[in-house]
Design an enzyme around this catalytic site. Sequence first.
Site, PDB file in Angstrom:
ATOM      1  CG  ASP A 158      -0.120  -0.094   2.537  1.00 54.79           C
ATOM      2  OD1 ASP A 158       0.852  -0.884   2.569  1.00 54.79           O
ATOM      3  OD2 ASP A 158      -0.440   0.620   3.499  1.00 54.79           O
ATOM      4  CD  GLU A 159      -1.229   4.684   2.922  1.00 55.77           C
ATOM      5  OE1 GLU A 159      -2.049   5.582   3.073  1.00 55.77           O
ATOM      6  OE2 GLU A 159      -0.606   4.162   3.871  1.00 55.77           O
ATOM      7  CG  ASN A 160       5.895   2.699  -3.583  1.00 55.65           C
ATOM      8  OD1 ASN A 160       6.703   3.460  -3.056  1.00 55.65           O
ATOM      9  ND2 ASN A 160       6.099   2.130  -4.754  1.00 55.65           N
TER      10      ASN A 160
END
Length: 671
Positions: free
Chosen positions: A312-314
């Site tokens: 997630d959320e890279n």
Amino acid sequence: MRKIIPLLFLIGLAGTATAQFDELLPVPQHVKPGKGRFRLGPNFRVVLRESTPSRIRPGANRWLTRLDGRTGLNLPDTAATQGFPGDGLNIWVRTRAALALHDDESYVLKITPRRIMLEAETDLGALHGLETLLQLLSADASGYYFPAGKIEDAPRFPWRGLLIDVCRHWQPAAVIKRNLDGMAAMKLNVLHWHLSEDQGFRIESRRYPKLHEKGSNGHYFTQHEVRDIIAYADARGIRVVPEFDLPGHATAWFVGHPELASAPGPYTIETGFGVFDPAMDPTREEVYTFLDTFLTEMCDLFPDAYFHIGGDENNGKHWNANPKIQAFMQENDLADNHALQQYFNQRLLKILEKNGKRMMGWDEILQPGIPRNIVIQSWRGREALVQAATQGYDVLLSNGYYIDLGKPAAEHYRNDPLPAGSQLDAEARKHVLGGEATMWGELISPETIDSRIWPRTCAIAERLWSAASVKDVSDLYRRLEGASLWLEMDGLRHRSNREIMMRRAAGSTAIQPLATLLDVVEPLKIYQRHHQGIPYSTALPLTRIPDMAIPDAPVARRFRTAMEDYLREPDEPGRIVLTLWLRSWRDNHAAYLELCESAPLLREGIPLSLRLKSLAVVGLELLEMHAAGTPVAEKETVIARTIANAREPSAESELAVVEAFEMLYRTVYAP
Ligand code: ACM
């Protein structure tokens, strides 16, 4: 009686331990109350067949200890293997479960005045049946008993999880274990253990010890502790799925191993919260060699077939800024960062498959071309669930189960993985495995975590276990009172720690004014706490007003309900109940101020206390006007302003009763 109940709560008499079939949580699939009672006495025995699968004997013994603690009957502390079936509780189990997805978890419980039969295909079903039976423990003037009846039960979804983030704030083994007990009591069956983050790398690696030595500030689980926790969970029928969040959320890895990162170091453990730029370098073979060794070590440590790689959320900023990474993308025809992350995921997938694991990740990993045998965990929205299931991926719902947002249990309860009217066809529905509550760790300490998980997570446990038709919110809240008490009996500290925190903050045992205020205060929801001017970091103590306050405050809810009931059907008893409440809040403010004189930590609560007093004063006026049927026109503006003002947050908290005053105001002035 309905009117008397809030009064009883007000004076502290409610919440007794007597249970019946309509108290069970989660609600079983089929319940048939019978006639009579199975009486408990000191001769009560649990009888097993000799060939009982191995989780049952210790499970039955633990159950006997709990029953003994609740009844004080001095029962035998071990189950018998002779004399099956006897006059006590008889447990009949066919097989030991593998502890894998789709294990049979069903059970049948038959209680007659003479004996109790618990039958299950697997030991997991029997463990669930024992939890149900303990919830049925009842008492009358003659002593303890189980009510006669028959229950046939099985879960609606096979994956019923709780994520615990031990990275943002460290949570030691004892916290994990007591929450595993809570999970077992609520028939949850997967601990999703979030073990690495920007703010901490929380597990010992023997292959790369710099990971935990440099990435954890000394707070990590040794492999011995990990094995112990896995065994503890297994004994309770709970699978343990580790998560190592990659390629982003990985700063703590780089403190000891900057060579894995996409930007040059040095790195330090992150202490703030949010989404950070550091990410693994997905273009270098040495990174995959490292991950192969590390993940293989972890695959050996964790027996479960599933393994979570986060994803997630890279934000890709360090990838964009690195010319070598950009060149790699060009050479390999990787059009954008999604494609590059997809390439990275495919490499991880090979490592995990080699180790016999099924890969799972957050919904970002659902990209064209990723094989169908991975599991998607939907967090950003429901669309990911629909999309994944439609495309033939197994999927879990977490969107709507973010318990760290501090929302009421009702909201989570209404969030059905397969709601009525879902557009998924029969084939796609089979891919919806269930869901997971997520206890993210930014604003929890070992002291407050229980009150952020329980009892609200019971609502999610019921959503995932019980039939879709079980959805009466007020009935859920009625049963949540009992469930909260049972959880406390089993060692959860969602109530007791709050008392301890209040005594510490007050520096005194005389905490009543603080308790009265906190009963109707909730911490700000939906991450608003992070935007109130306090720069949160991992170092700040979580011991203040918003930490002592609990989400979905039960007293506030009871007040709202009492107000609704009164306005629907105004009568004298209803008005008396509300009046007593309002007077207690009005008079509390002076006592609160006095307490603050010797408790500086509590001074930030003064505006809330004052607003509560002001609300109470206008509430008493409104009640009088309502009873007299004569709204006083000149007072309307002041009253409206007082109520609006009470909506203002303070001390990163809010009063949870304002809505009830708005209802009363509207009824009086705009009937
Ligand atoms: C997540 O909440 N970033 C999975």
